[in-house]
Each structure stands twice: as structure tokens, then as C-alpha cells.
Design a protein around this motif. Structure first.
Motif, PDB file in Angstrom:
ATOM      1  N   GLU A 113       0.827  -1.205   0.000  1.00 48.99           N
ATOM      2  CA  GLU A 113       0.000   0.000   0.000  1.00 48.99           C
ATOM      3  C   GLU A 113       0.865   1.261   0.000  1.00 48.99           C
ATOM      4  OE1 GLU A 113      -2.572   2.242   3.402  1.00 48.99           O
ATOM      5  OE2 GLU A 113      -2.954   0.100   3.171  1.00 48.99           O
ATOM      6  N   ARG A 114       1.991   1.214   0.724  1.00 44.59           N
ATOM      7  CA  ARG A 114       2.878   2.381   0.835  1.00 44.59           C
ATOM      8  C   ARG A 114       4.102   2.285  -0.081  1.00 44.59           C
ATOM      9  NH1 ARG A 114       2.423   4.458   7.036  1.00 44.59           N
ATOM     10  NH2 ARG A 114       0.257   3.839   7.377  1.00 44.59           N
ATOM     11  N   ARG A 115       4.150   1.223  -0.859  1.00 43.65           N
ATOM     12  CA  ARG A 115       5.277   0.931  -1.759  1.00 43.65           C
ATOM     13  C   ARG A 115       6.617   0.997  -1.017  1.00 43.65           C
ATOM     14  NH1 ARG A 115       8.879   1.840  -5.709  1.00 43.65           N
ATOM     15  NH2 ARG A 115       8.592   0.721  -7.678  1.00 43.65           N
ATOM     16  N   LEU A 116       6.642   0.348   0.117  1.00 44.68           N
ATOM     17  CA  LEU A 116       7.869   0.243   0.901  1.00 44.68           C
ATOM     18  C   LEU A 116       8.485  -1.133   0.688  1.00 44.68           C
ATOM     19  CD1 LEU A 116       6.609   1.873   4.215  1.00 44.68           C
ATOM     20  CD2 LEU A 116       8.349   2.822   2.683  1.00 44.68           C
ATOM     21  N   PHE A 117       9.799  -1.189   0.712  1.00 42.82           N
ATOM     22  CA  PHE A 117      10.487  -2.462   0.593  1.00 42.82           C
ATOM     23  C   PHE A 117      10.294  -3.251   1.892  1.00 42.82           C
ATOM     24  CE2 PHE A 117      12.091  -0.691  -3.113  1.00 42.82           C
ATOM     25  CZ  PHE A 117      12.969  -1.538  -3.778  1.00 42.82           C
ATOM     26  N   LEU A 118       9.834  -4.475   1.774  1.00 41.06           N
ATOM     27  CA  LEU A 118       9.701  -5.389   2.903  1.00 41.06           C
ATOM     28  C   LEU A 118      10.271  -6.722   2.445  1.00 41.06           C
ATOM     29  CD1 LEU A 118       8.645  -6.296   5.683  1.00 41.06           C
ATOM     30  CD2 LEU A 118       6.411  -6.704   4.613  1.00 41.06           C
ATOM     31  N   ILE A 119      11.388  -7.116   3.052  1.00 42.33           N
ATOM     32  CA  ILE A 119      12.147  -8.269   2.566  1.00 42.33           C
ATOM     33  C   ILE A 119      12.425  -9.232   3.717  1.00 42.33           C
ATOM     34  CG2 ILE A 119      14.248  -9.005   1.389  1.00 42.33           C
ATOM     35  CD1 ILE A 119      14.547  -6.043   0.461  1.00 42.33           C
ATOM     36  N   GLU A 120      12.130 -10.510   3.494  1.00 42.96           N
ATOM     37  CA  GLU A 120      12.520 -11.528   4.458  1.00 42.96           C
ATOM     38  C   GLU A 120      13.925 -12.009   4.121  1.00 42.96           C
ATOM     39  OE1 GLU A 120      11.001 -15.827   6.287  1.00 42.96           O
ATOM     40  OE2 GLU A 120      10.130 -15.054   4.416  1.00 42.96           O
ATOM     41  N   ALA A 121      14.784 -12.052   5.129  1.00 41.62           N
ATOM     42  CA  ALA A 121      16.185 -12.427   4.908  1.00 41.62           C
ATOM     43  C   ALA A 121      16.326 -13.949   4.981  1.00 41.62           C
ATOM     44  CB  ALA A 121      17.073 -11.752   5.951  1.00 41.62           C
ATOM     45  N   VAL A 122      16.170 -14.602   3.838  1.00 41.04           N
ATOM     46  CA  VAL A 122      16.376 -16.049   3.727  1.00 41.04           C
ATOM     47  C   VAL A 122      17.602 -16.237   2.834  1.00 41.04           C
ATOM     48  CG1 VAL A 122      15.379 -18.264   3.066  1.00 41.04           C
ATOM     49  CG2 VAL A 122      13.888 -16.435   3.919  1.00 41.04           C
ATOM     50  N   THR A 123      18.730 -16.544   3.432  1.00 34.20           N
ATOM     51  CA  THR A 123      20.003 -16.582   2.686  1.00 34.20           C
ATOM     52  C   THR A 123      19.932 -17.514   1.478  1.00 34.20           C
ATOM     53  OG1 THR A 123      20.792 -18.299   4.204  1.00 34.20           O
ATOM     54  CG2 THR A 123      21.405 -16.024   4.697  1.00 34.20           C
ATOM     55  N   THR A 124      19.271 -18.650   1.650  1.00 41.35           N
ATOM     56  CA  THR A 124      19.219 -19.685   0.607  1.00 41.35           C
ATOM     57  C   THR A 124      18.862 -19.116  -0.760  1.00 41.35           C
ATOM     58  OG1 THR A 124      18.469 -21.265   2.281  1.00 41.35           O
ATOM     59  CG2 THR A 124      18.130 -21.869  -0.018  1.00 41.35           C
ATOM     60  N   LEU A 125      17.847 -18.272  -0.796  1.00 48.59           N
ATOM     61  CA  LEU A 125      17.261 -17.830  -2.059  1.00 48.59           C
ATOM     62  C   LEU A 125      18.149 -16.877  -2.839  1.00 48.59           C
ATOM     63  CD1 LEU A 125      13.617 -17.235  -0.770  1.00 48.59           C
ATOM     64  CD2 LEU A 125      14.640 -19.340  -1.661  1.00 48.59           C
ATOM     65  N   HIS A 126      19.196 -16.342  -2.213  1.00 43.83           N
ATOM     66  CA  HIS A 126      20.039 -15.347  -2.870  1.00 43.83           C
ATOM     67  C   HIS A 126      21.459 -15.845  -3.119  1.00 43.83           C
ATOM     68  CE1 HIS A 126      16.731 -12.648  -2.047  1.00 43.83           C
ATOM     69  NE2 HIS A 126      16.758 -13.047  -0.796  1.00 43.83           N
ATOM     70  N   LEU A 127      21.699 -17.114  -2.835  1.00 44.36           N
ATOM     71  CA  LEU A 127      23.020 -17.688  -3.068  1.00 44.36           C
ATOM     72  C   LEU A 127      23.194 -18.010  -4.552  1.00 44.36           C
ATOM     73  CD1 LEU A 127      23.056 -20.191  -0.069  1.00 44.36           C
ATOM     74  CD2 LEU A 127      24.468 -18.126  -0.272  1.00 44.36           C
ATOM     75  N   PRO A 128      24.333 -17.675  -5.150  1.00 45.98           N
ATOM     76  CA  PRO A 128      24.586 -18.079  -6.542  1.00 45.98           C
ATOM     77  C   PRO A 128      24.423 -19.576  -6.751  1.00 45.98           C
ATOM     78  CG  PRO A 128      26.186 -16.433  -5.871  1.00 45.98           C
ATOM     79  CD  PRO A 128      25.396 -16.788  -4.641  1.00 45.98           C
ATOM     80  N   ASN A 129      24.787 -20.367  -5.754  1.00 44.77           N
ATOM     81  CA  ASN A 129      24.641 -21.820  -5.911  1.00 44.77           C
ATOM     82  C   ASN A 129      23.174 -22.251  -5.970  1.00 44.77           C
ATOM     83  OD1 ASN A 129      27.353 -22.352  -6.082  1.00 44.77           O
ATOM     84  ND2 ASN A 129      27.592 -22.914  -3.930  1.00 44.77           N
ATOM     85  N   PHE A 130      22.281 -21.493  -5.353  1.00 43.21           N
ATOM     86  CA  PHE A 130      20.857 -21.783  -5.499  1.00 43.21           C
ATOM     87  C   PHE A 130      20.411 -21.497  -6.935  1.00 43.21           C
ATOM     88  CE2 PHE A 130      16.333 -20.631  -5.335  1.00 43.21           C
ATOM     89  CZ  PHE A 130      15.806 -21.777  -4.755  1.00 43.21           C
ATOM     90  N   HIS A 131      20.949 -20.447  -7.528  1.00 42.87           N
ATOM     91  CA  HIS A 131      20.616 -20.123  -8.918  1.00 42.87           C
ATOM     92  C   HIS A 131      21.176 -21.182  -9.869  1.00 42.87           C
ATOM     93  CE1 HIS A 131      19.062 -16.564  -7.231  1.00 42.87           C
ATOM     94  NE2 HIS A 131      20.206 -15.910  -7.091  1.00 42.87           N
ATOM     95  N   VAL A 132      22.276 -21.828  -9.484  1.00 46.66           N
ATOM     96  CA  VAL A 132      22.792 -22.957 -10.266  1.00 46.66           C
ATOM     97  C   VAL A 132      21.748 -24.066 -10.304  1.00 46.66           C
ATOM     98  CG1 VAL A 132      24.525 -24.811 -10.309  1.00 46.66           C
ATOM     99  CG2 VAL A 132      25.231 -22.462  -9.833  1.00 46.66           C
ATOM    100  N   ILE A 133      21.154 -24.344  -9.163  1.00 46.12           N
ATOM    101  CA  ILE A 133      20.116 -25.381  -9.090  1.00 46.12           C
ATOM    102  C   ILE A 133      18.932 -25.015  -9.983  1.00 46.12           C
ATOM    103  CG2 ILE A 133      18.448 -26.494  -7.547  1.00 46.12           C
ATOM    104  CD1 ILE A 133      20.573 -26.109  -5.306  1.00 46.12           C
ATOM    105  N   GLU A 134      18.500 -23.755  -9.927  1.00 50.46           N
ATOM    106  CA  GLU A 134      17.393 -23.310 -10.784  1.00 50.46           C
ATOM    107  C   GLU A 134      17.745 -23.498 -12.255  1.00 50.46           C
ATOM    108  OE1 GLU A 134      15.059 -19.762  -8.523  1.00 50.46           O
ATOM    109  OE2 GLU A 134      17.136 -19.295  -9.050  1.00 50.46           O
TER     110      GLU A 134
END
Length: 499
Positions: A113-134
Motif C-alpha cells: 500500500e505504501r510501496r515500501l520495501f519489505l524483505i525476508e532475509a532467507v540466505t538460501t534464495l540469494h546464493l549463486p549456488n541456489f541459482h545454479v540449481i534453478e
């Protein structure tokens, strides 16, 4: 990008170490409760943080920070994130995102509603090795099995076993293996495969009702995923994805994924594209890049994931609280299932056929035996058809009676049913925790039971947790024992818990 940090616990220490490798993010302030002020001041000196606060409202008013990073106890995530968003701050919140799916949706709606950044810090999803799996996932064909294991002996488990309960093992703080290590397993699986069609959880419970370890079973259309999380034991951790043309293994703990092993057409290779040793550096760099580019799509994708995982956690907790894994298949339940299936049997055509056969065989020579057979079938089917109607009449009458008495006896019936559903999760003199699946997601019942429990002599407080289905009652033992009935009840509860 300027960042204010909330908390002084282990995760905050880790975050500050990782932020040393992200010069684009300036650490401008740190907040702690009054009793942790010295710890906050020590961290401020070590990492060059200019301002230390113990007043959260003052921090929100005065700080230059664009973002607030929330590294507090799990149950504080929602309120502190909500207040920061209301003050116009962007928010990074540690996993688990909130305590319930409802809280997650409230924060999502407020941020969007306020266009504010709200981010959950889950390390897994931002690891380059996770992108390798994708990247390799489409190449292993139709998925047939996923096996996730994050087992890590907790540094706090030894003290827990002596009765010293830290937040990590306190159900009232949304502690436990599923909410901690299990969050990484679930985020990994949901990001790649979406929300399962069915999900169940079998926990190993400690003395206070917290899950020290457990296993989730996630059922998808074409495969089943298992997710083991343990804080009371250790084993090699990994996630294995099996397809019809090959397999992929995320090596090491799911929050770090030290490497990825891929086997396609029986050819195996191991890949490591992570650029930093510390698992949290990649996520902070990803957050900064999204903010710098004003990439709100990044935020929305993350919120879809966070809300989905919190909803899945709700489902798993509700299943565990129901005690379904502890209950054998009872004869009475089987009889009820037989009754339901019997009522659905289509007897119209067989009845018509047996009636016609009985009549026709009257006029056929030499068909006495066939006539008897058709007549017997007609009698049996007629009796069965009558029984179906009788069951339906009873069912309809019960519904009608329930509707008629619900307004007059609803509260009493609810309380009776609640009491019958209770199980003792932990008990020591002055502090008892009970559980009931009826409390899961049921705020009105929780409020009713809290108010009811507080009416008893000696009871100081009663707090219901609708996420875990628990009710914590604290009381003055000597005062409560002044009531003979309550003294007897306490003795029974303590004796039962000691077994």
C-alpha cells in the motif's frame, strides 16, 4: 542505503560480519532493549555504528536510516516490522517472517500500500549456488523425489536439557526446529516447486512442548518431498532432487549451499559459484541492488514467497498440534467411514433389477432356484436401502437439533469440547502448558479461554498461542492449592507430566 539494526543476538553478530563486505550499505544505528544496552554499545564500537538507541520510537523518528533490519526474537518480528512500515521505513526481517500467515499478509498489504520495501532475509534464495540449481533443474526431467535434511546440534540444546529454556527452544517465542532450520528447507522447496497439495509434520517434542526435531512430508502432484530438521542431533545436511533424467544435490546446510553436485545422463559434476564465504553477504548485496534499481518486482516476488511459506508453516503446526501421528486407526473411526461410504452406495438400479427378476421368474418354468435367488437379493437390497434412509433421517435430525440448540448451548459445548481436546505439554509447579488443536487460528476461542482461566483463584496469567495451539497458565501454587478441587487437578497434571 542506510541501515538501522535491531537486536544484539547471534544473528545480528552474523549480519554485521557480513555487512563488512557490503560497503554500499551504511550502518547508521543500533537498537536494543535497556538490559542489552552494553552489548549494543560494544557492537557499535566494533563496527563503527554512530548511534545507539533503547527507545524504538525515538530511533524511528530520529534515524537517517532508510531500512530497519529486524534480528529480534521471532515473536517480535511482526510488531516491530509493522511499526517501522507505519513510520515510513523500509524493512528487512529475519526468517521466519512472522508467527502466522495472517501476520504475514497484514505486513505484505501494508508494505505494498505504501510501496515500501519489505524483505525476508532467507540466505538460501540469494546464493549463486541456489541459482545454479534453478538453472539445471529443467535438465533432470520429471521430478520424482525431493529429500531435504538440515540437522545441526544447537549450541543451546545442552542448557535446554537442564531446564534452561532460551528463545530458540521456547514455543512462546515461536522457537523450535521447524521454525528455525525448517524454514530454510521449506523456502528451498517452495521456491522451486510451489506450495504442496498436502503437508503434514511429525515432531519430536521436548519437555516444554517445543519440537527439537521433526520431519515434514509435502505431497505434490507428481512427487513427494521430505524435509527433516533437527536441533537435537547432527548429521550431514543436504537437499537431493531426483528426476527421471538425473539428480541435483545441494551440498551442505541449506542456508549456505557450499556447492552443487549435478548428475545428468550419468555424468556428474560439482559446481561452486558462491563468491563469498559468509552466507549472508549475497543476500545483503541482492537487497542493495534491488533498492538501488528501485526494483519493486523483487519485493513482490519475495512477499509471495514469504506469505506462501508462512501459510505452509501454519498448516504444519496445525497438523502437529492435532496429534494425528500419535493416534492409531481406531475401530470407531473405521466404522464411521464405513457408514459414510454405505450411505453413498447407489442401490436404485440393483433394486430395480432384482425386483424385475423376482417377478419374471414367477412365470418361467424350471426357474424356482433363480426365483429364490432374485427374491433373496431383493430382500437384502430393500433392507440396505431402508437402512440408508434411516441413517439419513438420523443425520438430518442431528443437524436440525444442533441448529436449534447452538444459540443456547454454543458456549458450553465449545468449552466442553475444548476441555476434552486438551493435552498436557509441560508442567512444573506454577507453570503449566496445555495444547489443543481447537486453538489453532481461533482467536475468539483463545480470548474466551484466557478470560475463563484467569477467573480461578491463584492464576496470575493465561496466554494462548493460536499459531501452536498452546495455552500457558502461570499461577501461585500455594494460593491455588487453597481450593481443594484445583489442588487435586494440579497434582494430577504434575503427576501425568512426570511419567
Amino acid at each position: 542505503m542506510k541501515l538501522a539494526i535491531l537486536g544484539t543476538g547471534m544473528i545480528v553478530h552474523d549480519a554485521l560480519k557480513a555487512l563488512a563486505f557490503v560497503p554500499e550499505i551504511e550502518r547508521t544505528a543500533i537498537w536494543a532493549r535497556s538490559h542489552s544496552k552494553e552489548s549494543a554499545e560494544a557492537l557499535a564500537r566494533e563496527y563503527g555504528i554512530a548511534h545507539v538507541y533503547t527507545d524504538y520510537e525515538a530511533l524511528l523518528r530520529e534515524t537517517e536510516a532508510d531500512f530497519v533490519y529486524i534480528g529480534l526474537v521471532n515473536t517480535a518480528h511482526f510488531l516491530y516490522a509493522k511499526r517501522a512500515l507505519e513510520a515510513g521505513k523500509h524493512v528487512i526481517v529475519e526468517k521466519p517472517f512472522t508467527v502466522t500467515g495472517k501476520e504475514a499478509r497484514i505486513l505484505r498489504d501494508l508494505a505494498e500500500e505504501r510501496r515500501l520495501f519489505l524483505i525476508e532475509a532467507v540466505t538460501t534464495l540469494h546464493l549463486p549456488n541456489f541459482h545454479v540449481i534453478e538453472r539445471f533443474l529443467p535438465q533432470i526431467g520429471r521430478i520424482r523425489s525431493v529429500q531435504a535434511n538440515f540437522s545441526q546440534y544447537s549450541s543451546r540444546y545442552d542448557s535446554y536439557r537442564t531446564g534452561d529454556v532460551k528463545p530458540a527452544f521456547d514455543p512462546d517465542c515461536f522457537g523450535g526446529a521447524l521454525n528455525d532450520l525448517g524454514s530454510y528447507n521449506l523456502n528451498f522447496i517452495v521456491r522451486l516447486f510451489g506450495v504442496p497439495e498436502k503437508a503434514v509434520y511429525a515432531p519430536n517434542l521436548g519437555f516444554n512442548g517445543v519440537d527439537t526435531s521433526g520431519a515434514a512430508l509435502l505431497v505434490y502432484e507428481d512427487f513427494v518431498a521430505t524435509a527433516v530438521n533437527a536441533k537435537d542431533s547432527e548429521s550431514p545436511s543436504a537437499i537431493l532432487i531426483q528426476g527421471e533424467k538425473g539428480w541435483i544435490r545441494a551440498d551442505g546446510t541449506p542456508n549456505a549451499i557450499k556447492s552443487v553436485t549435478v548428475c545428468i545422463d550419468k555424468k556428474t559434476q560439482t559446481i561452486n559459484e558462491n563468491a563469498y564465504e559468509h552466507r549472508m553477504v549475497h543476500e545483503f548485496k541482492a537487497f542493495w541492488e534491488a533498492y538501488e534499481a528501485d526494483d519493486y518486482g523483487f519485493v513482490r516476488r519475495g512477499l509471495v514467497q514469504s506469505v506462501a511459506v508462512m501459510g505452509l508453516l501454519d498448516t504444519l503446526h496445525a497438523y502437529a498440534a492435532s496429534g494425528s501421528f500419535d493416534k492409531p486407526c481406531h475401530f470407531k473411526e473405521n466404522i464411521m467411514n464405513i457408514k459414510k461410504n454405505f450411505q453413498k452406495l447407489p442401490l436404485g438400479i440393483p433394486l430395480a433389477a432384482s425386483t424385475a427378476g423376482t417377478i419374471l421368474t414367477l412365470f418361467l418354468d424350471g426357474s424356482k432356484r433363480l426365483h429364490v435367488l432374485c427374491g433373496t437379493a431383493l430382500a437384502v437390497l430393500s433392507a440396505a436401502h431402508g437402512a440408508q434412509h434411516l441413517l439419513k433421517i438420523k443425520c438430518d435430525a442431528k443437524k436440525l437439533l444442533c441448529r436449534g440448540c447452538s444459540a443456547r448451548e454454543g458456549a458450553r459445548i465449545s468449552l466442553d469440547a475444548f476441555c476434552k481436546s486438551l493435552t498436557v505439554r509441560s508442567a512444573i509447579a506454577g507453570r503449566v502448558r496445555v495444547g489443543s488443536p481447537m486453538l489453532i487460528g481461533n482467536e475468539p476461542l483463545a480470548a474466551q479461554i484466557e478470560a475463563y482461566a484467569k477467573t480461578f483463584q491463584g492464576v496470575d496469567d493465561a496466554v494462548a498461542n493460536t499459531a501452536t495451539g498452546s495455552l500457558l497458565i502461570t499461577y501461585e501454587p500455594e494460593e491455588l492449592r487453597g481450593v481443594p478441587g484445583l489442588a487435586k487437578l494440579e497434582a494430577q497434571v504434575l503427576r501425568k507430566n512426570a511419567r
